[in-house]
Design a protein around this motif. Structure first.
Motif, PDB file in Angstrom:
ATOM      1  N   ALA A  10      63.201  86.453  17.559  1.00 13.35           N
ATOM      2  CA  ALA A  10      63.495  86.323  18.990  1.00 13.35           C
ATOM      3  C   ALA A  10      64.581  85.305  19.315  1.00 13.35           C
ATOM      4  CB  ALA A  10      62.213  85.981  19.751  1.00 13.35           C
ATOM      5  N   ASP A  11      64.743  84.293  18.464  1.00 15.87           N
ATOM      6  CA  ASP A  11      65.752  83.258  18.735  1.00 15.87           C
ATOM      7  C   ASP A  11      66.137  82.570  17.431  1.00 15.87           C
ATOM      8  OD1 ASP A  11      63.620  81.519  18.135  1.00 15.87           O
ATOM      9  OD2 ASP A  11      63.144  81.185  20.245  1.00 15.87           O
ATOM     10  N   ARG A  25      61.257  86.411  23.689  1.00 14.94           N
ATOM     11  CA  ARG A  25      61.062  84.984  23.448  1.00 14.94           C
ATOM     12  C   ARG A  25      59.801  84.485  24.140  1.00 14.94           C
ATOM     13  NH1 ARG A  25      66.954  83.985  25.803  1.00 14.94           N
ATOM     14  NH2 ARG A  25      66.008  85.571  27.151  1.00 14.94           N
ATOM     15  N   LYS A  26      59.424  85.159  25.204  1.00 19.06           N
ATOM     16  CA  LYS A  26      58.222  84.812  25.958  1.00 19.06           C
ATOM     17  C   LYS A  26      57.688  86.077  26.611  1.00 19.06           C
ATOM     18  CE  LYS A  26      61.348  83.287  29.628  1.00 19.06           C
ATOM     19  NZ  LYS A  26      61.755  82.183  30.490  1.00 19.06           N
ATOM     20  N   LYS A  27      56.546  85.971  27.246  1.00 16.61           N
ATOM     21  CA  LYS A  27      55.837  87.146  27.747  1.00 16.61           C
ATOM     22  C   LYS A  27      56.661  87.967  28.722  1.00 16.61           C
ATOM     23  CE  LYS A  27      51.335  88.566  29.559  1.00 16.61           C
ATOM     24  NZ  LYS A  27      50.002  88.094  30.062  1.00 16.61           N
TER      25      LYS A  27
END
Length: 441
Positions: free
Chosen positions: A12-13, A41-43
């Motif tokens: 993701a990153d 990266r997040k929900k």
């Protein structure tokens, strides 16, 4: 040699890229790497593949894609800058912009994996191999294993590692052809087969396969080892950790699939094998390996005296369902009756026409319809050696006032499927887990 596949959540990153590199460099046998497109990266973040599909939708309606493409480019640029990579992303995205109008949708949505693999190969110092050049499809949409093997042969022996984008290949080395969503699992499995890997490691954000859904059961145990047959039974009922088709390329060679967690690399995860007998000698399996289920089925029960002696009646029922393109999920039988259990959503628009055909062709004495049905699969290779396990499960459900509407068990005694009302779905899974897994763990 190990094949290692990393899913989108593992990429993701830049921090995720660093974790992936540490995992690969910790074991020199991890020579062949398959990557998905970078994930959330997040929900509330977006998957790159979803954004690429959205780009295509914009193209179809003549809407500008520039804002979406710029968002995608920025995600990759952040990783490039943080890792100090030299890849010319501006040039790569100019090529995408030039080709997206004249190429098929498969080309566009495959660019997430393509770019991720280009960046990962540079970061690891591995060779990049475009899946377009090595994963080869026939015109019927099936992967040609022999041609794929020949295409990879020119890269052998491996003097360094390689990175291959997952999810796609090509027809005749030219037209990009994608797989179903989650297809990077399949790419890894194909390479494990071609290179006779000792193990196929599938890395994501879960530490293996859990014995039950953590949304239903509090902190369910990790399954240490599971057979392909058990996995198929659980996957069919919704326990989706691995793409179903990823099993077939490695199954005959009994190449293990190891489900691992990028964010807990020391966790051994779950080992999936065609034959777990050697592992079972050291660690005998639990009676029940796992529990999974799905809601919202409808049971169509057909009553007719002497139905068990009527030749071809089941075939006629199947042909009626085939007419409406409805698949049967389960088929419990009695002496004078049988039930067709089907997805409620699939028959919503054709139920009455289908019932009319059943009455006309099968001429039953009566028909009973029951909806709001859940199917729950209790799966375990250890059940065959445990006398009376079915009775124990039914007794436990009865003690908790859970009414069983349907029962079926496979001839190999690998699974027991019970049908309960939707209202009892979560409770049924919890009761079975607490009694037959948690208490004996």
């Amino acid at each position: 040699m190990k094949i290692v596949k990393f899913g989108g959540s593992s990429l993701a990153d830049a921090t995720c890229f660093q974790k992936v590199k540490n995992i690969i460099e910790s074991d020199p046998s991890r020579k062949i790497v398959v990557v998905s497109a970078i994930g959330k990266r997040k929900k509330d973040d977006n998957k790159i593949t979803d954004l690429l599909y959205l780009c295509h939708a914009h193209l179809q309606y003549g809407v500008s894609t520039e804002n979406i493409l710029s968002m995608i480019e920025e995600r990759y640029r952040c990783i490039k800058d943080d890792l100090h990579l030299s890849i010319d992303l501006h040039h790569e995205f100019e090529i995408i912009r030039q080709n997206m109008m004249k190429e098929n949708i498969d080309y566009l949505v495959s660019r997430g994996e393509y770019l991720c693999a280009k960046m990962m190969s540079e970061y690891l110092g591995y060779q990049f191999i475009d899946a377009k050049d090595v994963i080869l499809f026939d015109y019927n949409g099936k992967i040609n294993i022999e041609k794929t093997k020949e295409a990879f042969h020119k890269f052998m022996p491996l003097h360094t590692g390689i990175v291959v984008p997952g999810f796609y290949g090509s027809i005749n080395h030219q037209r990009i052809k994608i797989m179903a969503r989650g297809g990077s699992d399949i790419t890894g499995s194909i390479l494990a087969d071609l290179f006779d890997a000792t193990v196929y490691e599938n890395w994501s954000d879960v530490s293996g396969i859990l014995a039950a859904d953590p949304k239903i059961v509090h902190e369910p145990k990790r399954i240490e080892s599971i057979t392909y047959n058990e996995l198929r039974e659980l996957s069919y009922m919704g326990a989706n950790v691995l793409h179903d088709e990823a099993v077939f390329p490695v199954r005959e060679k009994n190449i293990p699939i190891n489900i691992r967690n990028t964010f807990e690399p020391d966790n051994p995860g779950t080992m999936i094998l065609n034959d777990c007998s050697e592992l079972d000698k050291k660690h005998p399996p639990h009676t029940i390996t796992g529990i999974a289920g799905k809601k919202d089925f409808t049971s169509i029960t057909i009553y007719k005296k002497g139905i068990s002696n009527e030749s071809g009646i089941a075939l006629k029922a199947f042909q009626i369902l085939e007419k409406y393109k409805i698949s049967i999920e389960n088929m419990p039988c009695g002496i004078d009756s049988f039930s067709l259990i089907v997805s409620s959503s699939k028959i919503a628009d054709c139920l009455y026409e289908m019932l009319s055909d059943i009455k006309e062709i099968l001429q039953p004495d009566s028909i009973r319809i029951s909806d709001s049905l859940s199917l729950i699969a209790v799966v375990g290779r250890g059940m065959v050696k445990n006398t009376g396990i079915s009775g124990k499960i039914f007794g436990e459900l009865g003690a908790h006032q859970i009414n069983i509407q349907t029962i079926s068990q496979g001839a190999d005694e690998l699974n027991i499927i019970v049908g309960v009302h939707n209202d009892d779905f979560e409770k049924t899974i919890q009761v079975i887990y607490e009694k037959f897994i948690r208490r004996i763990s």
